[in-house]
Scaffold this motif. Structure first.
Motif, PDB file in Angstrom:
ATOM      1  N   MET A  81      -8.449  11.976  57.596  1.00  0.00           N
ATOM      2  CA  MET A  81      -8.054  10.793  56.815  1.00  0.00           C
ATOM      3  C   MET A  81      -9.270  10.137  56.167  1.00  0.00           C
ATOM      4  SD  MET A  81      -6.028   7.329  58.022  1.00  0.00           S
ATOM      5  CE  MET A  81      -7.389   6.767  59.081  1.00  0.00           C
ATOM      6  N   ALA A  82     -10.352   9.996  56.936  1.00  0.00           N
ATOM      7  CA  ALA A  82     -11.557   9.356  56.408  1.00  0.00           C
ATOM      8  C   ALA A  82     -12.141  10.141  55.235  1.00  0.00           C
ATOM      9  CB  ALA A  82     -12.592   9.208  57.515  1.00  0.00           C
ATOM     10  N   PHE A  83     -12.227  11.466  55.381  1.00  0.00           N
ATOM     11  CA  PHE A  83     -12.745  12.300  54.299  1.00  0.00           C
ATOM     12  C   PHE A  83     -11.860  12.186  53.051  1.00  0.00           C
ATOM     13  CE2 PHE A  83     -15.194  15.650  57.046  1.00  0.00           C
ATOM     14  CZ  PHE A  83     -16.120  14.670  57.364  1.00  0.00           C
ATOM     15  N   ALA A  84     -10.547  12.134  53.265  1.00  0.00           N
ATOM     16  CA  ALA A  84      -9.623  12.009  52.132  1.00  0.00           C
ATOM     17  C   ALA A  84      -9.789  10.658  51.443  1.00  0.00           C
ATOM     18  CB  ALA A  84      -8.186  12.198  52.608  1.00  0.00           C
ATOM     19  N   MET A  85     -10.047   9.612  52.231  1.00  0.00           N
ATOM     20  CA  MET A  85     -10.303   8.299  51.638  1.00  0.00           C
ATOM     21  C   MET A  85     -11.556   8.341  50.772  1.00  0.00           C
ATOM     22  SD  MET A  85      -9.450   5.773  54.852  1.00  0.00           S
ATOM     23  CE  MET A  85     -10.026   4.298  54.008  1.00  0.00           C
ATOM     24  N   GLU A  86     -12.590   9.018  51.252  1.00  0.00           N
ATOM     25  CA  GLU A  86     -13.822   9.142  50.479  1.00  0.00           C
ATOM     26  C   GLU A  86     -13.543   9.849  49.147  1.00  0.00           C
ATOM     27  OE1 GLU A  86     -16.707  11.151  52.826  1.00  0.00           O
ATOM     28  OE2 GLU A  86     -16.853   9.574  54.343  1.00  0.00           O
ATOM     29  N   SER A  87     -12.763  10.930  49.215  1.00  0.00           N
ATOM     30  CA  SER A  87     -12.461  11.690  48.003  1.00  0.00           C
ATOM     31  C   SER A  87     -11.608  10.876  47.040  1.00  0.00           C
ATOM     32  CB  SER A  87     -11.742  12.992  48.364  1.00  0.00           C
ATOM     33  OG  SER A  87     -12.576  13.840  49.132  1.00  0.00           O
ATOM     34  N   ALA A  88     -10.636  10.130  47.581  1.00  0.00           N
ATOM     35  CA  ALA A  88      -9.775   9.304  46.733  1.00  0.00           C
ATOM     36  C   ALA A  88     -10.579   8.207  46.049  1.00  0.00           C
ATOM     37  CB  ALA A  88      -8.646   8.707  47.572  1.00  0.00           C
ATOM     38  N   ALA A  89     -11.504   7.603  46.797  1.00  0.00           N
ATOM     39  CA  ALA A  89     -12.340   6.557  46.210  1.00  0.00           C
ATOM     40  C   ALA A  89     -13.199   7.118  45.085  1.00  0.00           C
ATOM     41  CB  ALA A  89     -13.222   5.934  47.290  1.00  0.00           C
ATOM     42  N   LYS A  90     -13.754   8.289  45.305  1.00  0.00           N
ATOM     43  CA  LYS A  90     -14.598   8.921  44.286  1.00  0.00           C
ATOM     44  C   LYS A  90     -13.805   9.261  43.036  1.00  0.00           C
ATOM     45  CE  LYS A  90     -17.919  12.715  43.740  1.00  0.00           C
ATOM     46  NZ  LYS A  90     -18.583  13.882  44.403  1.00  0.00           N
ATOM     47  N   ILE A 135      -8.515   7.107  42.855  1.00  0.00           N
ATOM     48  CA  ILE A 135      -7.076   7.217  43.143  1.00  0.00           C
ATOM     49  C   ILE A 135      -6.730   6.307  44.315  1.00  0.00           C
ATOM     50  CG2 ILE A 135      -5.231   8.787  43.875  1.00  0.00           C
ATOM     51  CD1 ILE A 135      -6.874  11.074  42.696  1.00  0.00           C
ATOM     52  N   PRO A 136      -5.675   5.496  44.213  1.00  0.00           N
ATOM     53  CA  PRO A 136      -5.250   4.675  45.354  1.00  0.00           C
ATOM     54  C   PRO A 136      -4.926   5.537  46.570  1.00  0.00           C
ATOM     55  CG  PRO A 136      -4.159   3.941  43.348  1.00  0.00           C
ATOM     56  CD  PRO A 136      -4.857   5.229  43.010  1.00  0.00           C
ATOM     57  N   GLY A 139     -13.885  -0.684  55.572  1.00  0.00           N
ATOM     58  CA  GLY A 139     -14.771  -1.836  55.634  1.00  0.00           C
ATOM     59  C   GLY A 139     -16.136  -1.516  56.188  1.00  0.00           C
ATOM     60  N   GLU A 140     -16.172  -0.844  57.349  1.00  0.00           N
ATOM     61  CA  GLU A 140     -17.445  -0.587  58.017  1.00  0.00           C
ATOM     62  C   GLU A 140     -18.299   0.435  57.273  1.00  0.00           C
ATOM     63  OE1 GLU A 140     -18.609  -2.215  60.898  1.00  0.00           O
ATOM     64  OE2 GLU A 140     -16.946  -3.481  60.274  1.00  0.00           O
ATOM     65  N   LYS A 141     -17.656   1.432  56.661  1.00  0.00           N
ATOM     66  CA  LYS A 141     -18.413   2.470  55.941  1.00  0.00           C
ATOM     67  C   LYS A 141     -18.547   2.167  54.453  1.00  0.00           C
ATOM     68  CE  LYS A 141     -19.099   6.322  57.534  1.00  0.00           C
ATOM     69  NZ  LYS A 141     -20.283   7.009  58.123  1.00  0.00           N
ATOM     70  N   LYS A 142     -17.923   1.054  54.012  1.00  0.00           N
ATOM     71  CA  LYS A 142     -17.992   0.644  52.611  1.00  0.00           C
ATOM     72  C   LYS A 142     -17.583   1.797  51.689  1.00  0.00           C
ATOM     73  CE  LYS A 142     -21.519  -2.921  53.361  1.00  0.00           C
ATOM     74  NZ  LYS A 142     -21.358  -2.940  54.836  1.00  0.00           N
ATOM     75  N   LEU A 143     -16.422   2.358  51.979  1.00  0.00           N
ATOM     76  CA  LEU A 143     -15.949   3.515  51.210  1.00  0.00           C
ATOM     77  C   LEU A 143     -15.514   3.137  49.800  1.00  0.00           C
ATOM     78  CD1 LEU A 143     -13.833   5.399  53.926  1.00  0.00           C
ATOM     79  CD2 LEU A 143     -16.268   5.596  53.410  1.00  0.00           C
ATOM     80  N   GLY A 144     -15.086   1.905  49.619  1.00  0.00           N
ATOM     81  CA  GLY A 144     -14.611   1.488  48.304  1.00  0.00           C
ATOM     82  C   GLY A 144     -13.259   2.040  47.939  1.00  0.00           C
ATOM     83  N   ALA A 145     -12.485   2.453  48.934  1.00  0.00           N
ATOM     84  CA  ALA A 145     -11.158   2.998  48.659  1.00  0.00           C
ATOM     85  C   ALA A 145     -10.188   1.878  48.277  1.00  0.00           C
ATOM     86  CB  ALA A 145     -10.619   3.743  49.877  1.00  0.00           C
ATOM     87  N   ASN A 146      -9.316   2.162  47.331  1.00  0.00           N
ATOM     88  CA  ASN A 146      -8.229   1.250  46.969  1.00  0.00           C
ATOM     89  C   ASN A 146      -7.111   1.495  47.979  1.00  0.00           C
ATOM     90  OD1 ASN A 146      -6.195  -0.262  45.857  1.00  0.00           O
ATOM     91  ND2 ASN A 146      -6.134   0.822  43.902  1.00  0.00           N
ATOM     92  N   LEU A 147      -7.216   0.822  49.127  1.00  0.00           N
ATOM     93  CA  LEU A 147      -6.389   1.135  50.292  1.00  0.00           C
ATOM     94  C   LEU A 147      -5.173   0.231  50.412  1.00  0.00           C
ATOM     95  CD1 LEU A 147      -5.971   2.591  53.069  1.00  0.00           C
ATOM     96  CD2 LEU A 147      -7.431   0.802  54.063  1.00  0.00           C
ATOM     97  N   THR A 148      -4.031   0.855  50.662  1.00  0.00           N
ATOM     98  CA  THR A 148      -2.808   0.142  51.018  1.00  0.00           C
ATOM     99  C   THR A 148      -2.270   0.750  52.303  1.00  0.00           C
ATOM    100  OG1 THR A 148      -2.217  -0.338  48.723  1.00  0.00           O
ATOM    101  CG2 THR A 148      -0.435  -0.452  50.342  1.00  0.00           C
ATOM    102  N   VAL A 149      -1.903  -0.080  53.264  1.00  0.00           N
ATOM    103  CA  VAL A 149      -1.280   0.390  54.498  1.00  0.00           C
ATOM    104  C   VAL A 149       0.148  -0.124  54.533  1.00  0.00           C
ATOM    105  CG1 VAL A 149      -1.330   0.362  57.019  1.00  0.00           C
ATOM    106  CG2 VAL A 149      -3.477   0.441  55.723  1.00  0.00           C
ATOM    107  N   VAL A 150       1.107   0.790  54.605  1.00  0.00           N
ATOM    108  CA  VAL A 150       2.511   0.409  54.770  1.00  0.00           C
ATOM    109  C   VAL A 150       2.734   0.211  56.262  1.00  0.00           C
ATOM    110  CG1 VAL A 150       4.923   1.031  54.380  1.00  0.00           C
ATOM    111  CG2 VAL A 150       3.156   1.719  52.728  1.00  0.00           C
ATOM    112  N   ARG A 151       2.829  -1.043  56.685  1.00  0.00           N
ATOM    113  CA  ARG A 151       2.871  -1.383  58.101  1.00  0.00           C
ATOM    114  C   ARG A 151       4.187  -0.981  58.747  1.00  0.00           C
ATOM    115  NH1 ARG A 151      -2.459  -2.146  58.851  1.00  0.00           N
ATOM    116  NH2 ARG A 151      -3.300  -3.590  57.331  1.00  0.00           N
TER     117      ARG A 151
END
Length: 506
Positions: free
Chosen positions: A134-143, A146-147, A198-210
């Motif tokens: 998940m973390a790696f995918a967030m990095e790729s999406a941020a780069k 892509i949300p 937040g901690e890794k400052k990935l810059g991902a456009n993150l949405t969590v569907v709770r």
């Protein structure tokens, strides 16, 4: 703005637990309308009725154009390295493997997508690789700009237990992404995504569907959600409870943790272990919630395949009292004490993650002393006050945080209060604050005229459900459940403050 910070509480809803997928399904997947979706998922990505997420999305008219699979593949049955790309036979969609030639979505695979969605059930343990995927995918999406959307699911071993040595920065790997993260972190995947971002400052456009109707103290069998093995050898909730500890010693090439048997992670053995001796020793250690008995087994695959092994079988007699990671440390220390020189501990640095803990195990230190050696680092990870200050410190406004050390100080402060030019805008109150009780502090604050109009948010643990109801009746405006997660905490506080300011715009 000023603020009193002590510590936090919970809000509960009735009904069955709904995952993020179930919540979106009830909305007809409206947020995905007109978007081209890439979906990271596997066999665990099902709704309450057992239906696959991709099938339900396509049926609702969502344009899912690509699938991505983690370790063990889309069907969750592969137990090997080097899983290749494939085609999903039911939908004919391409399946890009994130456990093959690459462990990150490539720029080519993301081309044309409007959003990347993650929907996988985790087991709540740092070294389970779905978290790093998940973390790696967030990095790729941020780069790629892509949300990234996480459909949240429960932590199956509760969201209230934080345990085990923290990950050293030097040991970051595919089985440990975030430095400082303990073995058992008590977070859901959606919460982890917020923490990583937040901690890794990935810059991902993150949405969590709770989720809806999930309580932090819930085990998976409290949710009434259908069980699906999250990986080939994770076959029961019992195995998930024991896994954070048993897997700590799995790096040893001459030791079996039950893979290739009917009970992976519920038994441990080797050709050089005396089962009766090891069981008696561990029973004598007084580990709460657990009992051990000698056993013999012959794995059909993995470590010790085809060889008769002696070892122990582990029984859970009270899961609420089990400290899973302490079990792993006790087991490691027992093996070192009873069978010195049989295990090369050096390769354990990635799973154990903490060099000092590894050194102490190899040196034969007492497990209790080892646990105490990382207690301060563990407390720092879970320290609510530090998190509160860190979260407010990221906001683009001038905020002052006043921290009162205990309940007695807070009561004295409220009694000495005189109308001043500046009021407090928010009070965060720990239900278990030292000194005067959280309820006594709440009542004292509400008796103070200036403080009677200030919103008070209570912070409590999962065991405090009854207390939260009482507190709301005595003037608390809201409750937030611990452990605190930056994005969820900030969202809740933001809504409370904005509602209050509409009523009292000073």
């Amino acid at each position: 703005m000023s603020l009193i910070a002590t510590l936090t509480c919970l809000s509960l809803m009735g009904g069955e637990t709904l995952t993020g997928l179930d919540v979106l399904e009830a909305q007809g997947f409206a947020p995905f309308a007109g978007k081209r979706i890439g979906l990271i998922t596997n066999q665990t990505g099902i709704d309450r009725e057992g239906r696959r997420n991709v099938d339900m999305m396509l049926a609702a008219g969502v344009r899912v154009t690509a699938l991505f699979s983690p370790e063990h593949g889309l069907a969750g049955v592969e137990d090997r390295e080097g899983i290749g790309n494939a085609i999903d036979t039911a939908t004919k969609l391409p399946v890009y493997s994130l456990y093959g030639e690459t462990r990150r979505p490539s720029a080519e695979s993301l081309k044309g997508l409007d959003a990347l969605v993650f929907d996988i059930q985790d087991v709540g343990v740092r070294f389970y690789t779905y978290e790093t995927t998940m973390a790696f995918a967030m990095e790729s999406a941020a780069k790629a700009g892509i949300p990234f959307i996480v459909l949240d699911r429960p932590n199956p071993v509760t969201g209230t237990r934080v345990e085990g040595p923290p990950l050293d920065a030097s040991n970051v790997s595919f089985v440990g992404y975030l430095p400082g993260c303990p073995v058992r972190h008590g977070l859901t995947m959606g919460e982890l995504a917020g923490l990583f971002n937040g901690e890794k400052k990935l810059g991902a456009n993150l949405t969590v569907v709770r989720m809806q109707n999930w309580k932090r103290g819930d085990w998976f069998d409290n949710t009434n959600l259908p069980w699906v093995n999250p990986s080939p050898n994770m076959r029961s909730l019992k195995a998930e409870i024991l896994y954070p500890g048993i897997c700590l010693v799995e790096f040893a090439r001459n030791l079996s943790v039950g893979r290739g048997t009917d009970s992976p992670f519920e038994q441990v053995g080797a050709e050089w272990v005396n089962g009766r001796q090891l069981a008696a020793y561990l029973n004598g250690r007084g580990l709460t919630g657990l009992r051990f008995y000698p056993t013999r087994f012959t794995p059909t695959e993995s470590r010790g395949a085809g060889k008769p092994l002696q070892g122990i079988r582990i029984e859970i007699v009270d899961r609420e009292r089990v400290k899973s990671v302490r079990l792993g440390i006790e087991l490691a220390c027992a093996l070192q004490k009873l069978y010195p020189g049989k295990i090369d501990w050096a390769p354990g640095k990635l799973l154990i993650g903490h060099n000092e803990t590894l050194r102490r195990i190899a040196a034969g230190d007492d497990p209790e002393a080892i646990e105490k050696s990382y207690a301060s680092a563990l407390a720092e990870f879970a320290d609510d006050v530090r998190l509160i200050e860190r979260v407010f410190g990221r906001l683009p406004v001038d905020i002052e945080v006043m921290h009162l050390e205990d309940g007695n100080e807070a009561v004295a402060f409220s009694e000495a209060w005189e109308p001043l030019e500046e009021f407090f805008d928010l009070v965060l109150l720990d239900s278990r604050v030292p000194g005067a009780t959280g309820l006594e502090v709440l009542q004292a604050l509400r008796r103070s005229d200036p403080m009677s109009r200030v919103p008070i948010v209570l912070l409590v643990g999962a065991a405090g459900e009854d207390f939260s109801d009482v507190a709301m009746g005595h003037g608390a405006d809201a409750c937030i459940i611990k452990p605190l997660v930056p994005e969820m905490f900030m969202d809740k506080v933001d809504r409370i403050v904005h509602t209050w300011l509409e009523l009292d715009p000073r």
